[in-house]
Design a protein around this motif. Structure first.
Motif, mmCIF file in Angstrom:
data_model
loop_
_atom_site.group_PDB
_atom_site.id
_atom_site.type_symbol
_atom_site.label_atom_id
_atom_site.label_comp_id
_atom_site.label_asym_id
_atom_site.label_seq_id
_atom_site.Cartn_x
_atom_site.Cartn_y
_atom_site.Cartn_z
ATOM 1 N N LEU A 1 -14.025 28.790 -53.083
ATOM 2 C CA LEU A 1 -12.495 30.015 -52.128
ATOM 3 C C LEU A 1 -11.924 28.900 -52.263
ATOM 4 O O LEU A 1 -10.353 29.229 -52.582
ATOM 5 C CB LEU A 1 -12.628 30.146 -51.094
ATOM 6 C CG LEU A 1 -13.453 31.397 -50.501
ATOM 7 C CD1 LEU A 1 -12.216 32.615 -50.869
ATOM 8 C CD2 LEU A 1 -14.498 32.066 -51.292
ATOM 9 N N GLN A 2 -11.492 27.935 -51.941
ATOM 10 C CA GLN A 2 -10.413 27.518 -52.819
ATOM 11 C C GLN A 2 -9.881 26.807 -54.038
ATOM 12 O O GLN A 2 -8.680 26.859 -54.512
ATOM 13 C CB GLN A 2 -11.351 25.546 -52.055
ATOM 14 C CG GLN A 2 -11.504 24.687 -51.142
ATOM 15 C CD GLN A 2 -12.027 24.106 -50.577
ATOM 16 O OE1 GLN A 2 -12.960 23.263 -51.186
ATOM 17 N NE2 GLN A 2 -11.408 22.957 -49.697
ATOM 18 N N GLY B 1 -1.815 34.526 -51.831
ATOM 19 C CA GLY B 1 -1.734 36.028 -52.732
ATOM 20 C C GLY B 1 -3.338 36.508 -53.700
ATOM 21 O O GLY B 1 -2.533 37.144 -54.677
ATOM 22 N N ARG B 2 -3.697 35.563 -53.882
ATOM 23 C CA ARG B 2 -5.491 36.223 -54.222
ATOM 24 C C ARG B 2 -6.031 36.763 -52.864
ATOM 25 O O ARG B 2 -6.300 36.638 -51.597
ATOM 26 C CB ARG B 2 -6.382 35.436 -54.314
ATOM 27 C CG ARG B 2 -5.005 34.614 -55.969
ATOM 28 C CD ARG B 2 -6.408 33.227 -55.985
ATOM 29 N NE ARG B 2 -5.367 33.071 -57.661
ATOM 30 C CZ ARG B 2 -6.041 32.352 -58.719
ATOM 31 N NH1 ARG B 2 -7.743 31.689 -58.591
ATOM 32 N NH2 ARG B 2 -5.258 31.893 -59.834
ATOM 33 N N ARG C 1 -10.127 32.659 -44.539
ATOM 34 C CA ARG C 1 -9.122 32.633 -43.813
ATOM 35 C C ARG C 1 -8.832 31.067 -43.746
ATOM 36 O O ARG C 1 -7.421 30.462 -43.854
ATOM 37 C CB ARG C 1 -9.644 32.517 -42.061
ATOM 38 C CG ARG C 1 -8.821 32.380 -41.028
ATOM 39 C CD ARG C 1 -9.000 32.578 -39.756
ATOM 40 N NE ARG C 1 -9.883 30.679 -39.860
ATOM 41 C CZ ARG C 1 -11.181 30.912 -39.181
ATOM 42 N NH1 ARG C 1 -11.245 31.266 -37.955
ATOM 43 N NH2 ARG C 1 -11.925 29.818 -39.050
ATOM 44 N N ASP C 2 -9.756 30.635 -44.099
ATOM 45 C CA ASP C 2 -9.519 28.152 -44.057
ATOM 46 C C ASP C 2 -8.758 28.550 -45.807
ATOM 47 O O ASP C 2 -8.483 27.614 -45.182
ATOM 48 C CB ASP C 2 -10.846 28.092 -43.786
ATOM 49 C CG ASP C 2 -11.184 27.750 -42.730
ATOM 50 O OD1 ASP C 2 -10.375 28.813 -41.615
ATOM 51 O OD2 ASP C 2 -12.364 27.652 -41.799
ATOM 52 N N THR C 3 -9.099 28.978 -46.367
ATOM 53 C CA THR C 3 -8.216 28.974 -47.739
ATOM 54 C C THR C 3 -6.977 29.812 -47.795
ATOM 55 O O THR C 3 -7.114 30.167 -49.227
ATOM 56 C CB THR C 3 -9.099 29.129 -48.342
ATOM 57 O OG1 THR C 3 -9.899 30.852 -48.991
ATOM 58 C CG2 THR C 3 -10.701 28.283 -49.138
ATOM 59 N N VAL D 1 -12.596 20.022 -59.637
ATOM 60 C CA VAL D 1 -11.051 20.173 -58.888
ATOM 61 C C VAL D 1 -10.730 20.289 -57.316
ATOM 62 O O VAL D 1 -9.901 19.311 -57.282
ATOM 63 C CB VAL D 1 -9.531 21.444 -59.429
ATOM 64 C CG1 VAL D 1 -8.891 20.540 -59.108
ATOM 65 C CG2 VAL D 1 -10.694 21.076 -60.989
ATOM 66 N N VAL D 2 -11.631 20.611 -56.570
ATOM 67 C CA VAL D 2 -11.629 21.188 -55.071
ATOM 68 C C VAL D 2 -12.775 20.011 -54.212
ATOM 69 O O VAL D 2 -12.174 19.681 -53.312
ATOM 70 C CB VAL D 2 -12.176 22.560 -54.762
ATOM 71 C CG1 VAL D 2 -9.944 23.114 -55.293
ATOM 72 C CG2 VAL D 2 -13.140 22.471 -55.056
#
Length: 361
Positions: free
Chosen positions: A103-104, A110-111, A128-130, A251-252
């Motif tokens: 999800l990150q 916007g997604r 929610r967290d992302t 990347v995350v």
């Protein structure tokens, strides 16, 4: 103007943290653990591996966890004639972190992330967290997926991430391959995640979505060592996907997110896979007999390909849950109103559950 302390994000205020009750009772059948722990030989191998890792704890771990990815790929390859390469595998601290990283990487403002209820209660929390919009469709009364509804909703909402547990938690319902293919095609460039946390418990003839990876570059299949592998305390989850998806997650991910101790323990557990998975057939049989027993007593039970059974329905499910707890048996109050979920334990634990339920009813 007074500001509430601490300065928590507004959408998080008043929310209780996720977690099943942790109560000290004789029979704990609420979090879908494997009731059979590792053998002394397996535990000794893990201890030796951790001791070796401890000698180099002054150094950072292999951030690409190359040896572990190779071992996980070899394990997953048994579920497909196409094979799985280490470049297709990613791992993190439990499948929860795997999902959060997805999800990150692919969600965000916007997604849209999308699933179909009832489903795993952590999914909306990942969204929610992302700061990802959460959209939820519905399942049929037997908890199967209405493919026309699902396809139409995916095309309408154009989610960047679709979350599809198979077997589904909390119902135990498995997805047929044609449903996975249809939603991968409907999602376009969106990522379709088939969460197979309970995949090893599926009934004979029910295939894994791993077999479909070569057909759909947007397909991700996640697994965990917490359930069938009897390693809930290890916290190791992983996925198989197109290598480009694994590269994107880099990347995350946090630096060196898998410790040397975690990698060593997971590798040792994989060396003992036949033993650790040796009770899966026994748990499947216990599941099926439990489902039959519950139905014979007039209860409705969802078909299950997992190591749990969702049963009901009760006008006051909390009273039934509490009655079992008072008799020393802890199950889970989850899913749609009126339903309860019991994890499959040892034969002795399931006898205790049945006796307690009969007394309560």
């Amino acid at each position: 103007m007074a500001v509430s302390w601490p300065p928590l994000r507004e959408e998080l205020r008043g929310i209780e943290p996720y977690g099943a009750p942790q109560l000290d009772v004789p029979v704990q059948l609420n979090v879908n653990e494997n009731p059979y722990g590792p053998s002394p030989e397996c535990a000794a191998d893990i201890a030796r591996s951790v001791a070796e890792a401890a000698a180099t704890l002054n150094r950072y771990p292999d951030r690409e966890f190359t040896e572990l990815r190779t071992a996980l790929a070899a394990y997953l390859a048994k579920d497909t004639v196409h094979g799985v390469t280490p470049e297709q595998v990613w791992a993190a601290n439990g499948s929860n972190e795997v999902m959060l990283q997805l999800l990150q990487a692919f969600g965000g403002p916007g997604r849209v992330a999308l699933s179909f209820a009832p489903t795993y209660s952590m999914y909306p929390e990942y969204a929610r967290d992302t700061v990802t919009e959460w959209v939820v469709g519905h399942r049929e009364t037997d908890f199967a997926l209405d493919l026309d509804h699902a396809r139409d909703l995916v095309k309408e909402k154009q989610p960047s991430v679709v979350l599809l547990p198979s077997p589904n938690n909390p119902t135990g319902t498995a997805l047929p391959p044609e449903a996975v293919t249809a939603l991968c095609e409907a999602a376009g460039d969106g990522i379709v995640v088939v969460d197979e946390a309970y995949g090893e418990f599926r009934r004979t003839g029910v295939p894994s979505a791993v077999e479909l990876l070569p057909r759909h570059r947007n397909l991700v299949v996640t697994r965990t060592m917490s359930k069938a592998f009897a390693a809930a305390g290890l916290r190791l989850g992983y996925l198989a996907a197109d290598p480009a998806i694994c590269d994107a997650i880099r990347v995350v991910r946090l630096p060196y997110h898998l410790s040397s101790v975690t990698q060593a323990t997971a590798l040792a557990a994989l060396r003992h896979a036949p033993e650790l998975l040796g009770r899966v057939e026994e748990l499947r049989a216990e599941r099926d007999s439990t489902v039959d027993w519950l139905r014979a007593r007039g209860l409705t039970v969802a078909d299950s390909d997992a190591n749990f059974a969702l049963f009901g329905t009760f006008p006051d499910r909390h009273a039934v849950w509490q009655g079992l707890l008072d008799r020393g048996v802890l199950i889970r109050e989850t899913g749609p109103d009126g339903w309860l979920r019991v994890s499959i334990g040892t034969a002795e634990e399931m006898d205790a559950f049945k006796n307690a339920l009969m007394e309560e009813l």
